[in-house]
Every structure is written in C-alpha cells, then in structure tokens.
Scaffold this motif. Sequence first.
Motif: not given
Ligand SMILES: C[S@@+](CC[C@H](N)C(=O)[O-])C[C@H]1O[C@@H](n2cnc3c(N)ncnc32)[C@H](O)[C@@H]1O
Length: 236
Positions: A10-12, A28-30, A51-55, A80-82, A95-97
């Motif tokens: 539901p959230r997504l 962002v932070g997919t 995008s995501d900050i982690n591989a 990181a971010g955008l 930008i969620a979660g």
């Molecule tokens: C809990 S997940 C949320 C995933 C998805 N957005 C959701 O709402 O279900 C958080 C994600 O954000 C990424 N993240 C954390 N800080 C970030 C940043 N500064 N820039 C981009 N990604 C980031 C993490 O690596 C992780 O994959």
Amino acid sequence: MAGKTLQLQPRLQLLADLVPVGAKLADVGTDHGYLPVWLLQQGSISRAIASDINAEPLEHARKTAAEYGVSEQMDFRLCAGLEKIASCEVDTVVIAGMGGETIQSILAAAPWTKNEGVQLLLQPMTKVEMLRIWLSDNGYHFTGERLVFDKDFLYPILCVTGGRGEPISEEESYAGRLLGEEPLYGMYLEQQIRKLQRRIDGLRRSESSDTAEEAGRLEKIRLSMVKRRKDIPCIR
Ligand SMILES: C[S@@+](CC[C@H](N)C(=O)[O-])C[C@H]1O[C@@H](n2cnc3c(N)ncnc32)[C@H](O)[C@@H]1O
C-alpha cells in the motif's frame, strides 16, 4: 519474464498513484526499484531514473527491472541523492523510505528541486515535523498531503513544489497542513498526540527552566490537537 506483473504494497502503491501519467520520474533511494518498475509495467510512464547511494540496492533494482521486462526503459545511477541527476531529466522526484533529515539534505544539495514544473513526493520514515518546517522555511510549497496504512504503520506522504506559501506553524508541523480530508486523519492525530506526549514527558523529566518552557509550549499544541481530534469521526 512476459506476463509477470509486480504487485505493490500500500505505501508504494499510493506513491505510485500520485505520480502523474507521463512523468519524467526519478526514484531516489530506489532499493528494489519496485516503484518505477510498476509504473513502467503499467505504461503510465515511459522512462525512469532509479538511483541509490549503495551498489547492492541498485543491483536489486536492476534485477527487478530485468525480471519484469522494463530494463530498457530505466537508467540506474549510483549516487548520493540527486548528485548524478540533472534538472532537465526529470519533472517528478520520489524520495521515500528514508529519514526526514536525509530527505532534507538531499533537497538542500539540489536547489533545482524548487524549479517550476518539478513535483516532489516525499515519504519520510522519521522527523516529519522537522521536514515540514524545513520545507516551508526553504522555499517549498505544499500541494497535498496523504496518509497510508501499511504493515501496522501509518505513513504521511508530502506532495511539494517550489514556491512560497503560508509558513507552517509548529502545530501544523505535527498535525499536517492538508490532511483534514484524509480518512485516516483521526488515527494520525492520535499517533502525533502520543508522540508529543512522549516529548513533553521527556522534557519534564529533565527539570531545567528552558525545557519547562518548551514542555509548556508543546502541551498547548497537544491540547489543541486533542480538541481537533474530537471533531473527527474515527475510521480505524
Ligand atoms: C528503506 S529503503 C527505501 C526504498 C524505497 N524508496 C521505498 O520507499 O520502499 C532506503 C534506500 O535509500 C537508500 N539511501 C539512503 N540514503 C540515501 C541517499 N542519501 N541517497 C540515495 N539513496 C539513499 C538506501 O541505500 C536504501 O536503498
């Protein structure tokens, strides 16, 4: 895999429903990339940047895209971010979660997110009060707020664009500005009243004059929210 359809929680799902048809989307932070993959599968958008900050999470997103047959329509950015997303590439940024402070720092590093025509869908996991105030003080304007209940938690979603509006009051930072019509608003107020009560109790335990003053201010807000709550029928 042909014919396989992704189902969203539901959230997504609510976030996906808020993305305009035909949007140029950045998620962002997919993490697993579920949101852009679902929108591409539905055909409501034709391209997306994930995008995501982690591989590792970005690798998960690549796998999801491949599994559901939308890899060709997605760009994957490790940043990181955008940081690696240009303003001309997107008109909708999700930008969620993430924590409210992380969302704030991502936006502060990308002032183009205030440009005309850019819509932000923000779903903080923490510190939504701080984020509402920061957005209001830093040139963002609220166009909507929504609530969604998912796996025992109630999540607020902030729909925001660049532009100045009436500054958010401290009470609105807790109660929300545009949530009055949401069916779950009563439940949200109850959650926020409990949060305020915990803060007030903590401040009162510390026994300094500064904290006593803050506790008194928060208590006035809490009482006003209790009054608001009484005027709303309970749905859940
Ligand atoms: C809990 S997940 C949320 C995933 C998805 N957005 C959701 O709402 O279900 C958080 C994600 O954000 C990424 N993240 C954390 N800080 C970030 C940043 N500064 N820039 C981009 N990604 C980031 C993490 O690596 C992780 O994959």
